[in-house]
Enzyme design. Structure first.
Site, PDB file in Angstrom:
ATOM      1  N   GLU A   1      -3.440  -4.625  -2.779  1.00 30.29           N
ATOM      2  CA  GLU A   1      -3.996  -5.858  -2.217  1.00 30.29           C
ATOM      3  C   GLU A   1      -5.146  -5.524  -1.266  1.00 30.29           C
ATOM      4  O   GLU A   1      -5.018  -4.640  -0.440  1.00 30.29           O
ATOM      5  CB  GLU A   1      -2.883  -6.607  -1.462  1.00 30.29           C
ATOM      6  CG  GLU A   1      -3.323  -7.917  -0.864  1.00 30.29           C
ATOM      7  CD  GLU A   1      -4.010  -8.813  -1.891  1.00 30.29           C
ATOM      8  OE1 GLU A   1      -3.362  -9.185  -2.870  1.00 30.29           O
ATOM      9  OE2 GLU A   1      -5.203  -9.120  -1.716  1.00 30.29           O
TER      10      GLU A   1
ATOM     11  N   THR B   1       0.861  -1.189   0.000  1.00 36.34           N
ATOM     12  CA  THR B   1       0.000   0.000   0.000  1.00 36.34           C
ATOM     13  C   THR B   1       0.897   1.238   0.000  1.00 36.34           C
ATOM     14  O   THR B   1       1.642   1.463   0.956  1.00 36.34           O
ATOM     15  CB  THR B   1      -0.893  -0.006   1.263  1.00 36.34           C
ATOM     16  OG1 THR B   1      -1.650  -1.215   1.255  1.00 36.34           O
ATOM     17  CG2 THR B   1      -1.822   1.189   1.291  1.00 36.34           C
TER      18      THR B   1
ATOM     19  N   LYS C   1      -7.792  -8.357  15.755  1.00 34.43           N
ATOM     20  CA  LYS C   1      -9.105  -8.916  15.432  1.00 34.43           C
ATOM     21  C   LYS C   1      -8.971 -10.440  15.491  1.00 34.43           C
ATOM     22  O   LYS C   1      -7.840 -10.950  15.559  1.00 34.43           O
ATOM     23  CB  LYS C   1      -9.598  -8.445  14.067  1.00 34.43           C
ATOM     24  CG  LYS C   1      -8.772  -8.949  12.895  1.00 34.43           C
ATOM     25  CD  LYS C   1      -9.460  -8.576  11.592  1.00 34.43           C
ATOM     26  CE  LYS C   1      -8.670  -9.062  10.403  1.00 34.43           C
ATOM     27  NZ  LYS C   1      -9.273  -8.759   9.129  1.00 34.43           N
TER      28      LYS C   1
ATOM     29  N   LYS D   1      -2.464   3.104   9.922  1.00 33.51           N
ATOM     30  CA  LYS D   1      -1.382   3.742   9.161  1.00 33.51           C
ATOM     31  C   LYS D   1      -1.884   4.310   7.831  1.00 33.51           C
ATOM     32  O   LYS D   1      -1.380   5.320   7.353  1.00 33.51           O
ATOM     33  CB  LYS D   1      -0.220   2.766   8.958  1.00 33.51           C
ATOM     34  CG  LYS D   1      -0.360   1.808   7.808  1.00 33.51           C
ATOM     35  CD  LYS D   1       0.936   1.044   7.562  1.00 33.51           C
ATOM     36  CE  LYS D   1       0.743  -0.078   6.550  1.00 33.51           C
ATOM     37  NZ  LYS D   1       0.206   0.288   5.245  1.00 33.51           N
TER      38      LYS D   1
ATOM     39  N   GLY E   1     -17.221  -0.850  19.039  1.00 30.70           N
ATOM     40  CA  GLY E   1     -16.209  -1.591  19.794  1.00 30.70           C
ATOM     41  C   GLY E   1     -15.178  -0.672  20.409  1.00 30.70           C
ATOM     42  O   GLY E   1     -15.420   0.540  20.580  1.00 30.70           O
TER      43      GLY E   1
ATOM     44  N   CYS F   1      -3.127  -1.991   8.967  1.00 30.69           N
ATOM     45  CA  CYS F   1      -3.530  -1.207   7.792  1.00 30.69           C
ATOM     46  C   CYS F   1      -4.318   0.067   8.116  1.00 30.69           C
ATOM     47  O   CYS F   1      -3.867   1.163   7.792  1.00 30.69           O
ATOM     48  CB  CYS F   1      -4.324  -2.084   6.840  1.00 30.69           C
ATOM     49  SG  CYS F   1      -3.304  -3.378   6.108  1.00 30.69           S
TER      50      CYS F   1
ATOM     51  N   ILE G   1     -20.148  -1.988  10.884  1.00 33.77           N
ATOM     52  CA  ILE G   1     -20.842  -1.033  11.767  1.00 33.77           C
ATOM     53  C   ILE G   1     -20.954  -1.612  13.174  1.00 33.77           C
ATOM     54  O   ILE G   1     -21.883  -1.287  13.908  1.00 33.77           O
ATOM     55  CB  ILE G   1     -22.221  -0.593  11.211  1.00 33.77           C
ATOM     56  CG1 ILE G   1     -23.146  -1.794  10.976  1.00 33.77           C
ATOM     57  CG2 ILE G   1     -22.076   0.245   9.954  1.00 33.77           C
ATOM     58  CD1 ILE G   1     -24.612  -1.387  10.772  1.00 33.77           C
TER      59      ILE G   1
ATOM     60  N   LEU H   1      -6.773  -8.084   0.574  1.00 34.78           N
ATOM     61  CA  LEU H   1      -7.054  -9.225   1.460  1.00 34.78           C
ATOM     62  C   LEU H   1      -7.255  -8.764   2.895  1.00 34.78           C
ATOM     63  O   LEU H   1      -6.734  -7.720   3.302  1.00 34.78           O
ATOM     64  CB  LEU H   1      -5.930 -10.265   1.384  1.00 34.78           C
ATOM     65  CG  LEU H   1      -4.518  -9.931   1.885  1.00 34.78           C
ATOM     66  CD1 LEU H   1      -4.408  -9.917   3.404  1.00 34.78           C
ATOM     67  CD2 LEU H   1      -3.544 -10.927   1.311  1.00 34.78           C
TER      68      LEU H   1
HETATM   69  N1  LIG Z   1      -1.410  -7.169   6.330  1.00 37.73           N
HETATM   70  C1  LIG Z   1      -2.500  -6.908   5.642  1.00 37.73           C
HETATM   71  O1  LIG Z   1      -3.600  -7.310   5.999  1.00 37.73           O
HETATM   72  C2  LIG Z   1      -2.418  -6.097   4.372  1.00 37.73           C
HETATM   73  C3  LIG Z   1      -3.526  -6.069   3.500  1.00 37.73           C
HETATM   74  C4  LIG Z   1      -3.437  -5.330   2.327  1.00 37.73           C
HETATM   75  C5  LIG Z   1      -2.280  -4.599   2.051  1.00 37.73           C
HETATM   76  N2  LIG Z   1      -1.233  -4.610   2.931  1.00 37.73           N
HETATM   77  C6  LIG Z   1      -0.020  -3.855   2.581  1.00 37.73           C
HETATM   78  O2  LIG Z   1       0.937  -4.778   2.065  1.00 37.73           O
HETATM   79  C7  LIG Z   1       2.251  -4.387   2.445  1.00 37.73           C
HETATM   80  C8  LIG Z   1       2.928  -5.518   3.206  1.00 37.73           C
HETATM   81  O3  LIG Z   1       2.224  -5.718   4.410  1.00 37.73           O
HETATM   82  P1  LIG Z   1       2.449  -7.024   5.315  1.00 37.73           P
HETATM   83  O4  LIG Z   1       1.458  -6.952   6.409  1.00 37.73           O
HETATM   84  O5  LIG Z   1       2.496  -8.208   4.445  1.00 37.73           O
HETATM   85  O6  LIG Z   1       3.930  -6.721   5.874  1.00 37.73           O
HETATM   86  P2  LIG Z   1       4.843  -7.674   6.772  1.00 37.73           P
HETATM   87  O7  LIG Z   1       5.543  -6.767   7.714  1.00 37.73           O
HETATM   88  O8  LIG Z   1       4.048  -8.817   7.290  1.00 37.73           O
HETATM   89  O9  LIG Z   1       5.902  -8.281   5.731  1.00 37.73           O
HETATM   90  C9  LIG Z   1       6.853  -7.524   5.054  1.00 37.73           C
HETATM   91  C10 LIG Z   1       8.017  -8.444   4.689  1.00 37.73           C
HETATM   92  O10 LIG Z   1       8.905  -7.722   3.821  1.00 37.73           O
HETATM   93  C11 LIG Z   1      10.226  -8.106   4.138  1.00 37.73           C
HETATM   94  N3  LIG Z   1      11.175  -7.138   3.576  1.00 37.73           N
HETATM   95  C12 LIG Z   1      11.518  -5.909   4.033  1.00 37.73           C
HETATM   96  N4  LIG Z   1      12.427  -5.354   3.219  1.00 37.73           N
HETATM   97  C13 LIG Z   1      12.673  -6.229   2.230  1.00 37.73           C
HETATM   98  C14 LIG Z   1      13.517  -6.229   1.080  1.00 37.73           C
HETATM   99  N5  LIG Z   1      14.293  -5.192   0.795  1.00 37.73           N
HETATM  100  N6  LIG Z   1      13.518  -7.312   0.284  1.00 37.73           N
HETATM  101  C15 LIG Z   1      12.742  -8.378   0.555  1.00 37.73           C
HETATM  102  N7  LIG Z   1      11.919  -8.436   1.624  1.00 37.73           N
HETATM  103  C16 LIG Z   1      11.881  -7.375   2.449  1.00 37.73           C
HETATM  104  C17 LIG Z   1      10.210  -8.210   5.647  1.00 37.73           C
HETATM  105  O11 LIG Z   1      11.315  -8.956   6.135  1.00 37.73           O
HETATM  106  C18 LIG Z   1       8.858  -8.911   5.875  1.00 37.73           C
HETATM  107  O12 LIG Z   1       9.000 -10.308   5.854  1.00 37.73           O
HETATM  108  C19 LIG Z   1       2.088  -3.101   3.250  1.00 37.73           C
HETATM  109  O13 LIG Z   1       2.220  -2.005   2.387  1.00 37.73           O
HETATM  110  C20 LIG Z   1       0.661  -3.193   3.757  1.00 37.73           C
HETATM  111  O14 LIG Z   1       0.095  -1.937   4.004  1.00 37.73           O
HETATM  112  C21 LIG Z   1      -1.278  -5.368   4.076  1.00 37.73           C
END
Ligand SMILES: NC(=O)c1ccc[n+]([C@@H]2O[C@H](COP(=O)([O-])OP(=O)(O)OC[C@H]3O[C@@H](n4cnc5c(N)ncnc54)[C@H](O)[C@@H]3O)[C@@H](O)[C@H]2O)c1
Length: 453
Positions: free
Chosen positions: A154, A121, A339, A269, A259, A266, A256, A156
């Site tokens: 994404e 994101t 959650k 931030k 809580g 997400c 809605i 999810l």
């Molecule tokens: N978690 C969610 O539910 C969700 C849903 C939709 C979108 N997002 C977005 O997706 C993105 C990732 O979120 P997440 O929750 O999966 O993060 P996360 O912290 O679970 O995973 C990030 C991974 O990236 C790795 N990483 C960092 N620098 C790196 C590099 N240079 N090369 C390779 N790997 C590297 C870290 O070691 C870690 O394993 C964010 O932007 C988040 O906002 C998250």
């Protein structure tokens, strides 16, 4: 197709596993060596229902691989996904250092034309920054390749991530290039059979769509929390109001639930980041600023209710500090993750509550079905935190029970047993899981959100 995914977190690992399961050959690259080595041994770094068998099976069949060697990953993929974290910077804007580091790595090793897909994101304009970074490195190397930066946010949800990826509501693809759009159609074809879920748009709109979705959902929750606070003051029941408005299909029942505030990796931030992006272009995002402020206040709600109850029940009563009132008390806490069905504690309401209770000198006996290792990792060993083996064990001799996360197993507890185990029959429910009348009939003092009783 040959696909490479940078970042093996909640998004990267799930997406990689689901793509491999659909027949693509996916290599996952991460800088965290322990994570990569563990995955090779079948140790999954996150809790996500249904993820383990898909990872195991596809790893065994060779369609899913893990490495810290970026060069291997880049040579493998015709498509390079960036799925690394974008945590808040000091001022709340999205920190792009991980995304740009991956862009630099890809440009350093690429030796053919590439499609680089931003799944993290990221604020509007990031694709341009990624593109500039790649151009800069290619120029330094004195080589030239075609590359396209695509925004493919994404959507999810942790807890149902596999299903969300396998049966997405929509697949947003931000690109101005029709060949690239076709390649993405091919990539996602296994998830697009029932009807066309792909929405093609320009890159900036795709980047903004992700923030729009999360900010809308955060606003919906916050609106309901605000209404709950008003209902409480007026003597109305927010649960009745929820049914009353949810039945209007322009509003709907989802998101809605009143809580103790939204948390997770997400919403907090992303709301902050869009506020900062808006500020940077001279727009004051007043609504989003209020959402952030109201949500923060809501996360303090449970602590306020706890303090108020024990102040009213203290012999000296009002005028004492929180420390005077709560020092030495023990609270049973059910639910640590932000959650149910995840072990993620990023920005979880439980953290605001625990930290406030600790600051007041109270102790916590907590139970969570999945997040206790994460809690241990965050807070380490401390005398005022005991992680208990069962939800019943957490209750033993506690001054009250506080329910923070609505895991399924907390929904119909044995209230007589709770009364037996607790020192006092008092329940603070941050998720409105119980029927007030039933509990008060049993002699339990019950507090919830937005219901005066
Ligand atoms: N978690 C969610 O539910 C969700 C849903 C939709 C979108 N997002 C977005 O997706 C993105 C990732 O979120 P997440 O929750 O999966 O993060 P996360 O912290 O679970 O995973 C990030 C991974 O990236 C790795 N990483 C960092 N620098 C790196 C590099 N240079 N090369 C390779 N790997 C590297 C870290 O070691 C870690 O394993 C964010 O932007 C988040 O906002 C998250």
């Amino acid at each position: 197709m040959n696909v490479t995914v940078f970042g093996i977190g909640y998004v990267g690992l799930v997406q990689a596993a689901v793509l491999a399961d659909a027949g693509h050959h996916v290599i996952c690259v991460d800088v965290d060596e322990t994570r990569v080595e563990n995955l090779k041994k079948g140790i999954i770094p996150i809790y996500e229902p249904g993820l383990t068998p898909i990872v195991e099976e596809n790893y065994k069949d060779g369609r899913l691989e893990f490495t810290i060697d970026a060069k291997v990953g880049i040579e493998h993929g015709d498509i390079q996904f960036i799925a690394v974290g974008t945590p808040p910077d000091e001022d709340g804007s999205a920190d792009l250092k991980y995304v740009l580091a991956v862009a630099e790595t890809i440009a350093t090793h690429m030796n053919k034309n590439q499609i680089i897909i931003d799944k993290s994101t990221v604020p509007v304009g990031t694709a341009d920054k990624v593109s500039e970074k790649v151009a800069e490195v290619l120029q330094q190397r004195g080589v030239s390749f075609d590359y396209h930066i695509v925004s493919n946010p994404e959507f999810l949800k942790e807890g149902s991530a596999i299903q969300d990826c396998q049966r997405p509501d929509r697949i947003v693809v931000g690109t101005d290039n029709s060949d690239v759009a076709d390649t993405l159609r091919e990539l996602y074809a296994p998830f697009n059979r029932n009807h066309d879920r792909i929405i093609i748009m320009d890159v900036k709109s795709a980047e903004l769509t992700k923030y729009a979705a999360n900010c809308m959902l955060a606003t919906k929750i916050t609106f309901m929390n605000e209404l709950a606070n008003i209902a409480e003051k007026l003597g109305a029941d927010i649960e009745a109001v929820r049914h009353g408005i949810g039945s209007d299909n322009r509003i709907g029942y989802q998101f809605i639930y009143p809580g103790c505030g939204y948390g997770g990796s997400c919403f907090p931030k992303d709301v902050q980041a869009l506020i900062r992006t808006s500020d940077s272009v001279g727009y004051n995002a007043e609504l989003l600023k209020s959402v952030e402020a109201v949500n923060y206040r809501q996360k303090e709600k449970l602590f306020e209710k706890v303090l108020q109850h024990f102040t009213q029940n203290s012999p000296q009563g009002e005028g004492l500090t929180a420390k005077n009132i709560l020092k030495g008390k023990t609270f049973a806490l059910w639910g640590l993750s932000f959650k149910p069905n995840t072990d993620d504690m990023r920005d979880a309401p439980s953290r605001v509550l625990m930290e406030a209770l600790w600051a007041a000198g109270a102790k916590i006996q907590a139970f969570d079905p999945e997040a206790m290792p994460e809690c241990q990792r965050i807070y380490g060993q401390r005398d005022d935190l005991k992680l208990m083996g069962t939800q019943e064990a957490a209750l033993k001799d506690a001054d009250a029970l506080i329910l923070v996360t609505e895991w399924q197993q907390f929904k119909s507890p044995d209230f007589d047993h709770i009364i037996e185990l607790l020192k006092y029959p008092v329940i603070f429910d941050g998720r409105n899981q119980y029927e007030p009348k039933r509990l008060t009939t049993k002699g339990i003092t019950y507090y919830s959100i937005g219901r005066s009783h």
